[in-house]
Design an enzyme around this catalytic site. Sequence first.
Site, PDB file in Angstrom:
ATOM      1  N   TYR A 144     -11.251  -7.652   9.760  1.00  0.00           N
ATOM      2  CA  TYR A 144     -12.505  -8.308  10.153  1.00  0.00           C
ATOM      3  C   TYR A 144     -12.297  -9.166  11.395  1.00  0.00           C
ATOM      4  CZ  TYR A 144     -16.655 -11.207  10.248  1.00  0.00           C
ATOM      5  OH  TYR A 144     -17.792 -11.837  10.664  1.00  0.00           O
TER       6      TYR A 144
ATOM      7  N   GLY B 137     -20.685 -10.019  10.391  1.00  0.00           N
ATOM      8  CA  GLY B 137     -21.745 -10.343   9.446  1.00  0.00           C
ATOM      9  C   GLY B 137     -22.049  -9.156   8.555  1.00  0.00           C
TER      10      GLY B 137
ATOM     11  N   ARG C   5     -32.487 -63.173   4.359  1.00  0.00           N
ATOM     12  CA  ARG C   5     -31.406 -63.519   3.433  1.00  0.00           C
ATOM     13  C   ARG C   5     -30.515 -62.320   3.104  1.00  0.00           C
ATOM     14  NH1 ARG C   5     -32.847 -64.617  -2.479  1.00  0.00           N
ATOM     15  NH2 ARG C   5     -34.898 -64.845  -1.510  1.00  0.00           N
TER      16      ARG C   5
ATOM     17  N   ASN D 289     -17.582 -19.387  16.433  1.00  0.00           N
ATOM     18  CA  ASN D 289     -17.609 -19.488  14.973  1.00  0.00           C
ATOM     19  C   ASN D 289     -17.062 -20.833  14.503  1.00  0.00           C
ATOM     20  OD1 ASN D 289     -17.923 -18.765  12.341  1.00  0.00           O
ATOM     21  ND2 ASN D 289     -16.681 -16.913  12.453  1.00  0.00           N
TER      22      ASN D 289
ATOM     23  N   HIS E 116     -25.713 -13.099  20.533  1.00  0.00           N
ATOM     24  CA  HIS E 116     -25.817 -14.366  19.808  1.00  0.00           C
ATOM     25  C   HIS E 116     -26.306 -15.516  20.698  1.00  0.00           C
ATOM     26  CE1 HIS E 116     -23.893 -12.102  16.747  1.00  0.00           C
ATOM     27  NE2 HIS E 116     -23.451 -13.128  16.034  1.00  0.00           N
TER      28      HIS E 116
END
Length: 516
Positions: free
Chosen positions: A56, A63, A287, A199, A86
Amino acid sequence: MDMHTVVVGTSGTTAEDVVAVAREGARVELSAAAVEALAAAREIVDALAAEPEPVYGVSTGFGALASRHISPGLRAQLQRNIVRSHAAGMGPRVEREVVRALMFLRLKTVASGYTGVRPEVAQTMADVLNAGITPVVHEYGSLGCSGDLAPLSHCALTLMGEGDAEGPDGVVRPAAELLAAHAIAPVELAEKEGLALLNGTDGMLGMLVLALADLKNLYTSADITAALSLEALLGTEKVLAPELHAIRPHPGQGASAGNMLRVLAGSGLTGHHQDDAPRVQDAYSVRCAPQVNGAGRDTLTHGRLVADRELAAAVDNPVVLRDGRVESNGNFHGAPVAYVLDFLAIVAADLGSICERRTDRLLDRNRSHGLPPFLADDAGVDSGLMIAQYTQAALVSELKRLAVPASVDSIPSSAMQEDHVSMGWSAARKLRTAVGNLRRIVAVELYAATRAVELRVADGMTPAPASLAAVEALRAVGVQGPGPDRHLSPDLAAADAFVARGGLVRAVEAVTGPLA
């Protein structure tokens, strides 16, 4: 550009390095260890690329398309195509400092030796940063999972000599022209390199680091404005006593109370005039300032812890391990960063809210213990700071909307392969807006509180030396004091800029010494 140099090595980097590169134009250099690690990881990728079995990111699609084995002749095209396809961002341009932070953090991960990118690609990334070339990155395009994909792709596109980028002169032109003008050769991507360049969670992390730097300044500034408001309202500093905060030992609370007490040292206003208008206790917004400011400070500490862990990480998928394996993983998921980005938006909203409540109290004659209505010169003829509080209230209202978390949302993508995403980029973008709003809110309180302190001086009272230093420094940058109505917007803008560049903190620390 600043000639300070940040060396990128094989281990993590620091938040200070990120700020230096993003905001100050610090130069970037690769260490010898980084170049060695890059080369060693690349040998592993090259060896796997020569094998017939698909790996891969090296010899497959991405994907939902990861099942396709890509032949050697198409792999360079595959890497170019992933960057081009992309780079699909839309909307307004992202700020230059955010893009530089994103680019630097991606280089940091690449230089770790876990990504398989060649040394020459990493060097080109450094060269582009050092040349002051900033890719055009758009607002929308990241789901905060599988990395900040579209933003990082636009940066990778510039490395390839494609798309548009901003030069050091601020002019946007074709990236190829800018690279040529600086004698930088466009990269030809090899196996895995396109994927490795896009990535990671670098965009959301960069914005987290920048926000933490800004919020550190704003929390100290808000301690100062809270002290000024307490003083102007003739409140009591007794609630700031260390022994009271020691019995509820949150570190941030003690730090904020300590800051306020140091600002108020030597004041002739605090706790000395309540016989004229008896009070058992000051209002919560006065306060409880250390409790609210302090809880936010502790949230910043948690944010820094998460940021430091991410800065020490190498986020990529797949990763090249030292033993020669290339393994898929889920480290690109932005959940750890997204959660803390949302958390910081929540505390920013609450800090803005308490600042606005003190401002409103300063302007209300029924609660300000002798100050004129709206701090006006001639109330009725003059409206004073009435509408400055409206502006502040509008900013607070938007902060509350921005506090709605982005990280609880998820929209599946990539044909249901990427079926749970972090929305961390969206969390970062809204936090960035929230930080700007908070700064303006603090500036309005500063503007009102310094005017109120000066009105007390006109009545013969003596504020703390640190308070007077804050007033004098604000007036020195052109922000006017009490008087008839005038165009307020320029004064408020100047006060905002004064807070943003740390002027308030520096002016007060000249008297008190370093504050927390």
